[in-house]
Design a protein around this motif. Structure first.
Motif, short mmCIF file in Angstrom:
data_model
loop_
_atom_site.label_atom_id
_atom_site.label_comp_id
_atom_site.label_asym_id
_atom_site.label_seq_id
_atom_site.Cartn_x
_atom_site.Cartn_y
_atom_site.Cartn_z
N TYR A 189 2.02 14.68 0.04
CA TYR A 189 0.86 14.90 -0.84
C TYR A 189 0.42 16.35 -0.76
CZ TYR A 189 -0.42 10.25 -2.56
OH TYR A 189 -0.46 9.05 -3.23
N ILE A 242 0.84 -1.19 0.00
CA ILE A 242 0.00 0.00 0.00
C ILE A 242 0.88 1.24 0.00
CG2 ILE A 242 -1.63 1.35 1.37
CD1 ILE A 242 -2.80 -1.39 2.27
N THR A 243 1.90 1.26 0.84
CA THR A 243 2.79 2.41 0.91
C THR A 243 3.52 2.61 -0.41
OG1 THR A 243 3.07 2.09 3.27
CG2 THR A 243 4.72 3.41 2.19
N GLU A 250 3.28 7.04 7.13
CA GLU A 250 2.05 7.56 6.53
C GLU A 250 1.95 9.07 6.76
OE1 GLU A 250 -0.51 6.09 4.72
OE2 GLU A 250 0.85 4.39 4.57
N LEU A 268 4.13 10.78 4.33
CA LEU A 268 3.54 10.66 3.00
C LEU A 268 2.42 11.67 2.81
CD1 LEU A 268 3.55 8.96 0.35
CD2 LEU A 268 1.72 7.63 1.40
N LEU A 269 1.57 11.81 3.80
CA LEU A 269 0.47 12.78 3.71
C LEU A 269 0.99 14.22 3.60
CD1 LEU A 269 -2.07 11.22 6.22
CD2 LEU A 269 -2.18 11.22 3.72
N GLY A 283 2.42 1.77 -3.35
CA GLY A 283 1.43 2.31 -4.27
C GLY A 283 1.14 3.77 -4.01
N GLU A 284 1.09 4.14 -2.75
CA GLU A 284 0.84 5.55 -2.41
C GLU A 284 2.01 6.42 -2.85
OE1 GLU A 284 -2.01 5.02 1.47
OE2 GLU A 284 0.14 5.05 1.76
N LYS A 285 3.22 5.91 -2.72
CA LYS A 285 4.39 6.67 -3.18
C LYS A 285 4.34 6.86 -4.68
CE LYS A 285 7.36 4.86 0.46
NZ LYS A 285 8.54 4.02 0.74
N ARG A 286 3.97 5.80 -5.38
CA ARG A 286 3.86 5.91 -6.84
C ARG A 286 2.72 6.86 -7.22
NH1 ARG A 286 7.81 3.68 -9.05
NH2 ARG A 286 8.68 1.75 -8.28
N GLY A 287 1.67 6.86 -6.42
CA GLY A 287 0.58 7.81 -6.64
C GLY A 287 1.04 9.24 -6.46
N LEU A 288 1.88 9.47 -5.47
CA LEU A 288 2.44 10.80 -5.24
C LEU A 288 3.31 11.21 -6.42
CD1 LEU A 288 3.00 13.30 -3.53
CD2 LEU A 288 4.66 11.94 -2.23
#
Length: 117
Positions: free
Chosen positions: A94, A52-53, A87, A90-91, A55-60
């Motif tokens: 974003y 998940i992390t 997290e 990461l937020l 994927g979130e990094k790639r989303g960023l």
């Protein structure tokens, strides 16, 4: 020293010992399977959280590339994003990506992105 020379008694004792050994083997197998399942669940949860992390990094990175598509993402920024460890961090990134006026605002060492003064 033998307790009995009666073959029937010896056979009964052998059967009792064999049954006990079989029960003990089965108990050990059940315990090993339970421990293996528990370890597998823990490993699965850890890998799931890491996935998940990731994927979130790639989303960023995707958000940054969409916001500043006319400029390539510098390796330094890419590496910084891919090394985000929590997290919460990461937020924050974003938010930085959303609020940045230029790609250089996101580079490490810039005010406001958590890496600058």
């Amino acid at each position: 020293m033998m307790l009995s020379t009666d073959p029937r008694i010896e056979k009964e004792l052998e059967d009792i010992v064999a049954a006990w050994k079989q029960e003990e083997r089965e108990r050990m197998i059940r315990e090993a399977k339970a421990e293996g399942r528990a370890a597998g669940r823990v490993e699965g949860l850890e890998k799931g959280a890491a996935g998940i992390t990731e994927g979130e990094k790639r989303g960023l990175l995707y958000l940054v590339s969409m916001r500043f598509g006319d400029q390539p993402i510098p390796d330094e920024l890419h590496d910084t994003i891919m090394n985000i460890a929590s997290e919460e961090e990461l937020l924050k990134w974003y938010r930085f990506a959303y609020e940045a006026e230029s790609l250089t605002d996101l580079l490490p060492g810039k005010r406001g992105n958590g890496h600058g003064a």
